[in-house]
Design an enzyme around this catalytic site. Structure first.
Site, mmCIF file in Angstrom:
data_model
loop_
_atom_site.group_PDB
_atom_site.id
_atom_site.type_symbol
_atom_site.label_atom_id
_atom_site.label_comp_id
_atom_site.label_asym_id
_atom_site.label_seq_id
_atom_site.Cartn_x
_atom_site.Cartn_y
_atom_site.Cartn_z
ATOM 1 N N HIS A 123 0.847 -1.206 0.000
ATOM 2 C CA HIS A 123 0.000 0.000 0.000
ATOM 3 C C HIS A 123 0.880 1.253 0.000
ATOM 4 C CE1 HIS A 123 -3.240 2.795 0.937
ATOM 5 N NE2 HIS A 123 -2.384 3.346 1.780
ATOM 6 N N HIS A 128 1.402 4.696 -2.824
ATOM 7 C CA HIS A 128 1.633 6.132 -2.597
ATOM 8 C C HIS A 128 2.833 6.730 -3.325
ATOM 9 C CE1 HIS A 128 -1.102 7.339 0.729
ATOM 10 N NE2 HIS A 128 -1.029 6.081 1.146
ATOM 11 N N GLU A 169 -5.586 9.328 -0.759
ATOM 12 C CA GLU A 169 -5.977 7.913 -0.629
ATOM 13 C C GLU A 169 -6.939 7.455 -1.742
ATOM 14 O OE1 GLU A 169 -4.817 5.632 1.429
ATOM 15 O OE2 GLU A 169 -3.660 6.905 2.785
ATOM 16 N N SER A 188 -3.792 0.424 -4.828
ATOM 17 C CA SER A 188 -3.315 -0.790 -4.151
ATOM 18 C C SER A 188 -4.431 -1.754 -3.789
ATOM 19 C CB SER A 188 -2.517 -0.427 -2.891
ATOM 20 O OG SER A 188 -3.373 0.114 -1.909
#
Ligand SMILES: [Fe+2]
Length: 250
Positions: A123, A128, A169, A188
């Protein structure tokens, strides 16, 4: 970026023991990446895909955070800085404000490929870090950290948490007439990404007012998200959010 300036975050900083990863863990990483990439090549923002190459992510090996940070440093000054796990808010904001992205080093097991309750290296890095190579996004993220670090009231911080949620996010962007994903939670998560690209999620035009009024839902797939038309929009939204916070209008 140096970690010497970190105080609130200091107890959470760790080293990544790269040599300790097993061949099974590298294989799980490869499976996660190779499952996600064909979809993302069609549905991810151009800047995400460029970032993936810029930071030198490998499809078959877990990422070495020091080498990723070395590639990011000359472009945006961001570092992918290893931490032990979930950070309290002041430590988290302090890290963002100094361009240190708190990055976990553990990897989910083969039994939980789709979901982990806490962020892992897949993740954090795959989701990111590619965006941190993009200059405007990089500036936005640091500014977000600086503003939040200066606020102690819970109410404006909750509103700013929504801005983070619906951009960093779960952000989407309109590019050449198509909705593309750039938020780490979409990148993700196969299920979250599919939910958007198959049209099960309403896409609204990004509006700071609407974002700040939309509570975060963590227990179900998103029914609506917000599309920017360029990354300048989140950069400007953050400056407007700062003005509101400073004048007690958040
Ligand atoms: Fe995240």
């Amino acid at each position: 970026m140096t970690t010497a300036v970190l105080s609130a975050a200091a107890p959470f900083l760790i080293q990544q023991d790269y040599g300790a990863y097993t061949s099974e863990q590298h294989a799980v990483w490869a499976e996660l990446v190779n499952r996600a990439l064909p979809e993302l090549e069609k549905h991810a923002a151009q800047e995400y895909l460029e970032g993936f190459a810029i930071i030198g992510l490998k499809k078959d090996k877990l990422p070495d955070l020091a080498s990723i940070s070395a590639r990011l440093a000359p472009r945006t000054g961001w570092s992918s800085t290893p931490v032990s796990g979930f950070l309290p808010a002041p430590a988290f904001f302090e890290m963002l404000a100094t361009r240190n992205f708190p990055t976990t080093t553990w990897l989910r097991s083969r039994e939980s490929l789709e979901y982990t309750p806490e962020p892992d290296i897949f993740h954090d890095v795959f989701g990111h870090v590619p965006m941190h190579s993009h200059k405007i996004f990089a500036d936005f993220l640091e500014h977000y950290g600086r503003v939040c670090a200066s606020i102690s009231d819970a109410a404006p911080l909750e509103k700013l948490g929504r801005l983070f949620w619906y951009t960093v996010e779960f952000g989407v962007i309109l590019q050449r007439g198509e909705i593309k994903v750039y938020g780490s939670g979409l990148i993700s998560s196969h299920g979250e990404c599919k939910n958007v690209v198959e049209g099960h999620c309403a896409i609204h035009r990004f509006s700071l007012d609407e974002v700040l009024e939309t509570p975060v839902k963590v227990d179900e797939l998103h029914k609506s998200l917000f599309a920017v038309s360029s990354f300048d929009q989140i950069y400007e939204a953050m400056h407007e959010a700062e003005r509101r916070a400073n004048s007690g209008r958040m």
